[in-house]
Write an enzyme that holds these catalytic residues in place. Structure first.
Site, short mmCIF file in Angstrom:
data_model
loop_
_atom_site.label_atom_id
_atom_site.label_comp_id
_atom_site.label_asym_id
_atom_site.label_seq_id
_atom_site.Cartn_x
_atom_site.Cartn_y
_atom_site.Cartn_z
N GLU A 103 3.94 -9.44 13.65
CA GLU A 103 3.06 -10.06 14.77
C GLU A 103 3.54 -11.45 15.17
O GLU A 103 3.66 -11.85 16.29
CB GLU A 103 1.77 -10.07 14.54
CG GLU A 103 0.67 -9.92 15.55
CD GLU A 103 -0.81 -10.19 15.26
OE1 GLU A 103 -0.84 -10.16 13.83
OE2 GLU A 103 -1.57 -10.16 15.94
N ARG A 148 0.78 -1.36 -0.02
CA ARG A 148 -0.09 -0.05 -0.03
C ARG A 148 0.89 1.21 0.07
O ARG A 148 0.37 2.26 -0.59
CB ARG A 148 -1.04 -0.24 1.23
CG ARG A 148 -2.26 -0.92 0.92
CD ARG A 148 -2.81 -1.42 2.17
NE ARG A 148 -2.31 -2.62 2.65
CZ ARG A 148 -2.54 -3.10 3.89
NH1 ARG A 148 -3.41 -2.36 4.71
NH2 ARG A 148 -1.98 -4.16 4.30
#
Ligand code: AMP
Length: 181
Positions: A101, A64
């Site tokens: 994560e 993005r």
């Protein structure tokens, strides 16, 4: 930035609960990209403090960051440098591992994409824990670029990413904040 604009941008972002994992509120900017006025305002706000500062390259983080970064580079009349997941760039690269994560991943940039002392503005759509942007800043700093700032549309302040980037001597600018992760 005024509250109305912040509201306009926040309203243009779609939230998908429990994606890609339970407990994550996914902040989907494709809805913002699809709204001409909101997209334009976001790009204007991301670049305006840096206009006239001699930025030579905008570096965008896959994927993005490429969309935002391409528009920003056009507006600043400067170049664009892609920072990609490992194995995608065809020429000689420098590579860095960064924390996700769950576990780690690697990103890389072409060795000759930035030069010593070159003024670079880094962009991604969102900063959460800051692991991704930290990896990108370190890559650019390894190439001795002058990373003038790191900019993001969205900050998730509860996850503390901003501090990681500032600890590398790079100021952070974000347009809106969302609570939680
Ligand atoms: P981090 O490395 O934790 O700062 O995560 C930032 C990267 O993960 C960015 O490239 C984001 O696009 C993506 N990301 C992390 N959390 C979210 C979220 N809640 N919504 C959308 N994208 C996210």
């Amino acid at each position: 930035m005024d509250a109305t604009l912040r509201e306009q941008l926040a309203n243009a972002i779609r939230t998908i609960p429990d994606y890609p994992h339970k407990g994550i509120q996914f902040r989907d900017i494709t809805t913002l990209l699809g709204q001409p006025r909101a997209f334009r305002r976001a790009i204007d706000e991301l670049v305006h403090p840096y206009a006239g500062m001699g930025i030579e390259q905008v570096a965008g983080i896959e994927a993005r960051g490429f969309i935002l970064g391409g528009a920003m580079a056009h507006q600043l009349s400067c170049g664009f440098v892609p920072i990609r997941k490992a194995g995608k760039l065809p020429h000689e690269t420098v590579k860095i591992a960064y924390s996700l994560e769950y576990g780690v991943d690697e990103m890389e940039v072409h060795k000759d994409a930035v030069h010593e002392g070159q003024k670079v503005l880094l962009v991604d759509d969102l900063i959460a824990t800051g692991g991704t942007a930290e990896g990108a800043v370190k890559l650019l700093q390894q190439l001795k670029a002058d990373v003038v700032a790191a900019v993001f549309v969205i900050d998730l302040p509860d996850l503390g990413g901003r501090k990681k980037i500032e600890a590398l001597g790079v100021p952070v600018r974000t347009l809106i904040e969302f609570e939680g992760e």
